[in-house]
Design a protein around this motif. Structure first.
Motif, PDB file in Angstrom:
ATOM      1  N   HIS A  88       0.648  -1.368   0.071  1.00  0.00           N
ATOM      2  CA  HIS A  88      -0.090   0.060  -0.087  1.00  0.00           C
ATOM      3  C   HIS A  88       0.581   1.326   0.260  1.00  0.00           C
ATOM      4  O   HIS A  88       0.343   2.329   0.349  1.00  0.00           O
ATOM      5  CB  HIS A  88      -0.982  -0.024   1.006  1.00  0.00           C
ATOM      6  CG  HIS A  88      -2.117  -1.391   1.077  1.00  0.00           C
ATOM      7  ND1 HIS A  88      -2.801  -1.315   0.179  1.00  0.00           N
ATOM      8  CD2 HIS A  88      -1.529  -2.360   1.641  1.00  0.00           C
ATOM      9  CE1 HIS A  88      -3.317  -2.712   0.223  1.00  0.00           C
ATOM     10  NE2 HIS A  88      -2.775  -3.307   1.181  1.00  0.00           N
ATOM     11  N   CYS A 120      -7.279   0.769  -5.179  1.00  0.00           N
ATOM     12  CA  CYS A 120      -6.770  -0.534  -4.450  1.00  0.00           C
ATOM     13  C   CYS A 120      -7.684  -1.126  -3.490  1.00  0.00           C
ATOM     14  O   CYS A 120      -8.820  -0.399  -3.161  1.00  0.00           O
ATOM     15  CB  CYS A 120      -5.348   0.119  -3.764  1.00  0.00           C
ATOM     16  SG  CYS A 120      -4.994  -1.386  -2.652  1.00  0.00           S
ATOM     17  N   CYS A 158      -7.834  -1.381  -0.597  1.00  0.00           N
ATOM     18  CA  CYS A 158      -7.513  -0.457   0.679  1.00  0.00           C
ATOM     19  C   CYS A 158      -8.538   0.610   0.628  1.00  0.00           C
ATOM     20  O   CYS A 158      -8.615   1.299   1.443  1.00  0.00           O
ATOM     21  CB  CYS A 158      -6.335  -0.243   1.204  1.00  0.00           C
ATOM     22  SG  CYS A 158      -5.480   1.102   0.173  1.00  0.00           S
ATOM     23  N   CYS A 178      -1.917   2.019  -5.094  1.00  0.00           N
ATOM     24  CA  CYS A 178      -0.677   1.478  -4.472  1.00  0.00           C
ATOM     25  C   CYS A 178      -0.278   0.317  -5.141  1.00  0.00           C
ATOM     26  O   CYS A 178      -0.619  -0.051  -6.334  1.00  0.00           O
ATOM     27  CB  CYS A 178      -1.704   0.696  -3.344  1.00  0.00           C
ATOM     28  SG  CYS A 178      -2.715   1.794  -2.205  1.00  0.00           S
TER      29      CYS A 178
HETATM   30 ZN   LIG Z   1      -3.796   0.009  -1.053  1.00  0.00          ZN
END
Ligand SMILES: [Zn+2]
Length: 422
Positions: free
Chosen positions: A248, A258, A260, A265
């Motif tokens: 990340h 991503c 996340c 990332c």
């Molecule tokens: Zn990420």
């Protein structure tokens, strides 16, 4: 002498040297003589004799003839007694888990790979692990009570003290779930929980490409991309146990979305899902590629890697690009930590040079000379078992240090005998 590993917190200072000697013996490879132990620990022969006597009495350590003596009568060395007990290990990935039973010398007796989906959440997944482990033991005439400890790795940031994961991007439904305590309740033995990349680093440090090194980084390139760090021969987990989330690091602030929630990332460029997506786009593009033989929705990173290995230049290009991005991130990591070895592991790394050549090139171009010249970049020596073996190292760590304190209890030997008869 800093070979010393982790002293379980509940041991008193008096037995510190005994546990340190046990770790020396454990990671020595070919066994250690009493003289070697005395030299390395700066202790007298008399002190070492006393320690070794206790270790022999606890049956954790045994004497054997050195196999590496050049000639004459081989000297007596000490090694871990593999038959002293058994441990369990689980390497939980995103789509499959590997389960194993190993002895105190970290040798795998049995191993099985099970398909599952980590997105089904902790209830379903941990039950699957439980059933599989019990079945494996039963097949050998053993039961869960024969395990002295079990080590487990998961693909998310782990809070070691709590035995939970925190906001794991590829483990929906697992956030804050008491993984360790529920397994300990289920199995009645101590359980260790670590991030998978951390265990990969540990496995390779103990028995693979990072052996004897002080500072290493293990980069797991699978569905997720993560780094495990060993600094000064200790796992470096950071304040919350969340260190090493190299996947990340932002490569491009306007890049693809991503898991996340952020954009651009490393994982969104070079993780297994990103590689699969690029493979699917390639297949749909109508360009010449081996991937057009596979239905688009079935193309995963495995198919892309497979096509690359069979000489598909466009599939190779996808992996080369992924390698370059990973190399850029590793160059940053090398600048920060100055490790002596960076080990590339995880499913995608099985393609070997197609990935490692662009990684090395990116590191050469971007890392500061002082760090770059001292670093070796290599694939893992334990292959797809790095994480599993790291989990075994963790479980054995608890098991043998407990056993070394507990001379009376050698009940595990009965279990071993049953197993050998079978
Ligand atoms: Zn990420």
């Amino acid at each position: 002498m800093s070979t010393f590993f982790w002293l379980p917190i509940d041991y008193n200072v008096k037995s510190f040297n005994k546990h340190a000697a046990l770790d020396l013996i454990r990671f020595s490879g070919a066994g250690m003589s009493r003289t070697d132990i005395a030299e390395q620990m700066g202790l007298t022969r008399a002190a070492v004799s006393l320690i070794v006597k206790e270790l022999l009495e606890s049956h954790v350590v045994q004497e054997t003839e050195s196999r590496s003596a050049p000639s004459g009568r081989p000297p007596i060395v000490l090694e871990i007694n593999p038959d002293r007990g058994l441990v369990g290990a689980i390497d939980m990935g995103a789509t499959h888990m590997t389960i194993a039973v190993a002895d105190f010398a970290a040798r795998i007796h049995q191993e099985a790979e099970i398909q599952f989906d980590i997105k089904d959440g902790p209830g379903v997944c941990l039950e699957k692990a439980d059933i599989s482990l019990r079945k494996m033991l039963e097949g050998q005439g053993l039961s869960i009570s024969d395990l002295s400890a079990t080590g487990m790795g998961v693909p998310g940031p782990v809070i070691t003290e709590a035995g939970t994961v925190v906001a794991p991007p590829i483990m929906p439904g697992w956030d804050g779930y008491p993984i360790r305590t529920s397994l300990e309740k289920m199995w009645g033995c101590p359980v260790t929980l670590n991030n998978d990349a951390e265990l990969g680093a540990l496995g390779e440090w103990a028995y693979g490409a990072g052996r004897g090194e002080k500072n290493i980084a293990y980069i797991k390139v699978g569905t997720g991309v993560g780094a495990g760090l060993i600094l000064n021969q200790q796992i470096y987990g950071g304040t919350m146990g969340a260190a090493g989330e190299i996947g990340h690091l932002t490569i491009d602030e306007n890049g693809p979305l991503c898991d996340c929630g952020n954009r651009g990332c490393l994982e969104a460029f070079a993780g297994g899902n990103a590689i699969a997506r690029q493979g699917q786009l390639l297949a749909k593009s109508g360009k010449r590629t081996l991937l057009s033989n596979t239905p688009v929705n079935r193309i995963t990173a495995v198919e892309v890697a497979d096509a690359a290995r069979r000489g598909d230049l466009r599939a190779q290009e996808i992996l080369r690009r992924a390698g370059t991005y990973i190399g850029i991130a590793i160059a940053g990591l090398i600048n920060l930590f100055n490790p002596s070895v960076v080990i590339i592991g995880g499913g995608v790394s099985q393609v070997g040079d197609i990935l490692t050549v662009p990684i090395r090139q990116a590191v050469r171009e971007r890392a500061m000379r002082a760090s770059e010249q001292g670093v070796r970049i290599t694939t893992g020596m334990l292959g797809r078992r790095s994480i599993l073996i790291g989990a075994i190292v963790q479980a054995v760590n608890i098991a043998i240090h407990h056993a070394a304190e507990n001379k009376a209890s050698i009940s595990k030997e009965a279990a071993i005998e049953t197993m050998e008869i079978n």
